[in-house]
Design a protein around this motif. Structure first.
Motif, PDB file in Angstrom:
ATOM      1  N   ILE A 216      63.776  20.147 -34.851  1.00  0.00           N
ATOM      2  CA  ILE A 216      64.293  20.847 -33.456  1.00  0.00           C
ATOM      3  C   ILE A 216      63.703  19.903 -32.430  1.00  0.00           C
ATOM      4  CG2 ILE A 216      63.753  22.609 -31.945  1.00  0.00           C
ATOM      5  CD1 ILE A 216      63.672  24.776 -34.555  1.00  0.00           C
ATOM      6  N   GLY A 217      62.420  19.419 -32.616  1.00  0.00           N
ATOM      7  CA  GLY A 217      61.829  18.281 -31.573  1.00  0.00           C
ATOM      8  C   GLY A 217      62.636  17.019 -31.376  1.00  0.00           C
ATOM      9  N   ALA A 218      63.046  16.681 -32.665  1.00  0.00           N
ATOM     10  CA  ALA A 218      63.789  15.499 -32.788  1.00  0.00           C
ATOM     11  C   ALA A 218      65.393  15.469 -32.199  1.00  0.00           C
ATOM     12  CB  ALA A 218      63.983  14.729 -34.151  1.00  0.00           C
ATOM     13  N   LEU A 219      66.143  16.675 -32.464  1.00  0.00           N
ATOM     14  CA  LEU A 219      67.419  16.799 -32.163  1.00  0.00           C
ATOM     15  C   LEU A 219      67.524  17.910 -30.960  1.00  0.00           C
ATOM     16  CD1 LEU A 219      68.654  18.128 -35.595  1.00  0.00           C
ATOM     17  CD2 LEU A 219      68.999  15.772 -34.470  1.00  0.00           C
ATOM     18  N   VAL A 220      66.546  18.261 -30.144  1.00  0.00           N
ATOM     19  CA  VAL A 220      66.680  19.164 -29.080  1.00  0.00           C
ATOM     20  C   VAL A 220      68.195  19.704 -28.865  1.00  0.00           C
ATOM     21  CG1 VAL A 220      66.413  18.835 -26.541  1.00  0.00           C
ATOM     22  CG2 VAL A 220      65.056  17.427 -27.916  1.00  0.00           C
ATOM     23  N   PRO A 221      68.324  20.891 -29.770  1.00  0.00           N
ATOM     24  CA  PRO A 221      69.455  21.326 -29.466  1.00  0.00           C
ATOM     25  C   PRO A 221      69.707  22.527 -28.417  1.00  0.00           C
ATOM     26  CG  PRO A 221      67.980  22.723 -31.239  1.00  0.00           C
ATOM     27  CD  PRO A 221      67.322  21.226 -30.876  1.00  0.00           C
ATOM     28  N   ASP A 222      70.750  22.866 -28.194  1.00  0.00           N
ATOM     29  CA  ASP A 222      70.961  23.991 -27.024  1.00  0.00           C
ATOM     30  C   ASP A 222      70.388  25.340 -27.536  1.00  0.00           C
ATOM     31  OD1 ASP A 222      72.307  22.031 -25.107  1.00  0.00           O
ATOM     32  OD2 ASP A 222      74.047  22.335 -26.322  1.00  0.00           O
ATOM     33  N   LEU A 223      70.713  25.503 -28.786  1.00  0.00           N
ATOM     34  CA  LEU A 223      70.256  26.772 -29.296  1.00  0.00           C
ATOM     35  C   LEU A 223      69.855  26.864 -30.685  1.00  0.00           C
ATOM     36  CD1 LEU A 223      70.597  30.103 -28.951  1.00  0.00           C
ATOM     37  CD2 LEU A 223      72.916  30.009 -29.725  1.00  0.00           C
ATOM     38  N   VAL A 224      68.779  27.697 -30.793  1.00  0.00           N
ATOM     39  CA  VAL A 224      68.355  27.653 -32.377  1.00  0.00           C
ATOM     40  C   VAL A 224      68.642  29.040 -32.968  1.00  0.00           C
ATOM     41  CG1 VAL A 224      66.366  27.469 -33.757  1.00  0.00           C
ATOM     42  CG2 VAL A 224      66.458  25.883 -32.024  1.00  0.00           C
ATOM     43  N   LEU A 225      69.248  29.163 -33.989  1.00  0.00           N
ATOM     44  CA  LEU A 225      69.535  30.150 -34.706  1.00  0.00           C
ATOM     45  C   LEU A 225      68.347  30.458 -35.805  1.00  0.00           C
ATOM     46  CD1 LEU A 225      73.433  30.493 -35.080  1.00  0.00           C
ATOM     47  CD2 LEU A 225      72.056  31.453 -33.504  1.00  0.00           C
ATOM     48  N   LEU A 226      67.456  31.507 -35.585  1.00  0.00           N
ATOM     49  CA  LEU A 226      66.383  31.391 -36.259  1.00  0.00           C
ATOM     50  C   LEU A 226      66.245  32.682 -37.184  1.00  0.00           C
ATOM     51  CD1 LEU A 226      63.509  29.795 -36.605  1.00  0.00           C
ATOM     52  CD2 LEU A 226      62.705  30.927 -34.544  1.00  0.00           C
ATOM     53  N   ASP A 227      66.074  32.311 -38.579  1.00  0.00           N
ATOM     54  CA  ASP A 227      65.535  33.499 -39.358  1.00  0.00           C
ATOM     55  C   ASP A 227      64.089  33.908 -39.086  1.00  0.00           C
ATOM     56  OD1 ASP A 227      66.033  35.595 -41.422  1.00  0.00           O
ATOM     57  OD2 ASP A 227      65.809  33.952 -43.066  1.00  0.00           O
ATOM     58  N   LEU A 228      63.800  35.281 -39.539  1.00  0.00           N
ATOM     59  CA  LEU A 228      62.692  35.939 -39.281  1.00  0.00           C
ATOM     60  C   LEU A 228      61.759  35.291 -40.384  1.00  0.00           C
ATOM     61  CD1 LEU A 228      60.444  37.341 -37.698  1.00  0.00           C
ATOM     62  CD2 LEU A 228      61.291  39.220 -38.515  1.00  0.00           C
ATOM     63  N   ARG A 229      62.260  35.411 -41.555  1.00  0.00           N
ATOM     64  CA  ARG A 229      61.280  35.181 -42.702  1.00  0.00           C
ATOM     65  C   ARG A 229      62.045  33.927 -43.564  1.00  0.00           C
ATOM     66  NH1 ARG A 229      61.574  40.947 -45.638  1.00  0.00           N
ATOM     67  NH2 ARG A 229      60.564  41.957 -43.850  1.00  0.00           N
ATOM     68  N   ILE A 230      61.204  32.774 -43.469  1.00  0.00           N
ATOM     69  CA  ILE A 230      61.605  31.474 -44.125  1.00  0.00           C
ATOM     70  C   ILE A 230      60.484  31.143 -44.914  1.00  0.00           C
ATOM     71  CG2 ILE A 230      63.375  30.812 -42.233  1.00  0.00           C
ATOM     72  CD1 ILE A 230      61.424  29.209 -40.825  1.00  0.00           C
ATOM     73  N   LYS A 231      60.670  29.904 -45.491  1.00  0.00           N
ATOM     74  CA  LYS A 231      59.713  29.400 -46.371  1.00  0.00           C
ATOM     75  C   LYS A 231      58.566  28.685 -45.659  1.00  0.00           C
ATOM     76  CE  LYS A 231      63.096  28.033 -49.795  1.00  0.00           C
ATOM     77  NZ  LYS A 231      63.829  26.934 -50.182  1.00  0.00           N
ATOM     78  N   GLY A 232      57.348  29.060 -46.120  1.00  0.00           N
ATOM     79  CA  GLY A 232      56.280  28.387 -45.310  1.00  0.00           C
ATOM     80  C   GLY A 232      55.798  28.987 -43.993  1.00  0.00           C
ATOM     81  N   GLY A 233      56.344  30.491 -43.676  1.00  0.00           N
ATOM     82  CA  GLY A 233      55.883  31.136 -42.611  1.00  0.00           C
ATOM     83  C   GLY A 233      56.955  32.052 -42.071  1.00  0.00           C
ATOM     84  N   THR A 234      57.013  32.148 -40.683  1.00  0.00           N
ATOM     85  CA  THR A 234      58.063  33.101 -40.163  1.00  0.00           C
ATOM     86  C   THR A 234      58.868  32.335 -39.039  1.00  0.00           C
ATOM     87  OG1 THR A 234      56.670  33.971 -38.589  1.00  0.00           O
ATOM     88  CG2 THR A 234      56.760  35.064 -40.490  1.00  0.00           C
ATOM     89  N   GLY A 235      59.859  32.894 -38.505  1.00  0.00           N
ATOM     90  CA  GLY A 235      60.507  32.371 -37.274  1.00  0.00           C
ATOM     91  C   GLY A 235      59.650  32.093 -36.237  1.00  0.00           C
ATOM     92  N   VAL A 236      58.811  33.205 -36.242  1.00  0.00           N
ATOM     93  CA  VAL A 236      57.657  33.154 -35.087  1.00  0.00           C
ATOM     94  C   VAL A 236      56.924  31.907 -34.908  1.00  0.00           C
ATOM     95  CG1 VAL A 236      56.007  34.577 -33.740  1.00  0.00           C
ATOM     96  CG2 VAL A 236      57.871  35.928 -34.827  1.00  0.00           C
ATOM     97  N   ASP A 237      56.417  31.714 -36.179  1.00  0.00           N
ATOM     98  CA  ASP A 237      55.766  30.283 -36.532  1.00  0.00           C
ATOM     99  C   ASP A 237      56.286  29.037 -35.921  1.00  0.00           C
ATOM    100  OD1 ASP A 237      53.749  31.749 -37.706  1.00  0.00           O
ATOM    101  OD2 ASP A 237      54.569  31.417 -39.572  1.00  0.00           O
TER     102      ASP A 237
END
Length: 68
Positions: free
Chosen positions: A43-64
């Motif tokens: 996300i930091g490299a691509l700088v999209p207009d919108l991120v569709l973010l799942d709440l539970r993902i590998k390595g933590g959460t979408g909030v992380d």
């Protein structure tokens, strides 16, 4: 008019495929990740207009992802 650039964070391959199916006609999906570390880096490299973010993902959460 420029199509919005979308980044998808989802750890379920079938769900990612569904997002691609529904959004491909009107949006440019510029990347995807299935875990917190990759999501933050890409996300930091691509700088999209919108991120569709799942709440539970590998390595933590979408909030992380948001906090980082």
């Amino acid at each position: 008019m420029t199509r919005p650039r979308i980044f998808v964070v989802e750890d379920e391959a079938l769900s990612r495929a569904g997002v691609h199916h529904y959004l491909a006609d009107g949006f440019d999906i510029v990347g995807e990740a299935d875990n917190v570390a990759d999501a933050v880096a890409m996300i930091g490299a691509l700088v999209p207009d919108l991120v569709l973010l799942d709440l539970r993902i590998k390595g933590g959460t979408g909030v992380d992802v948001i906090n980082q």
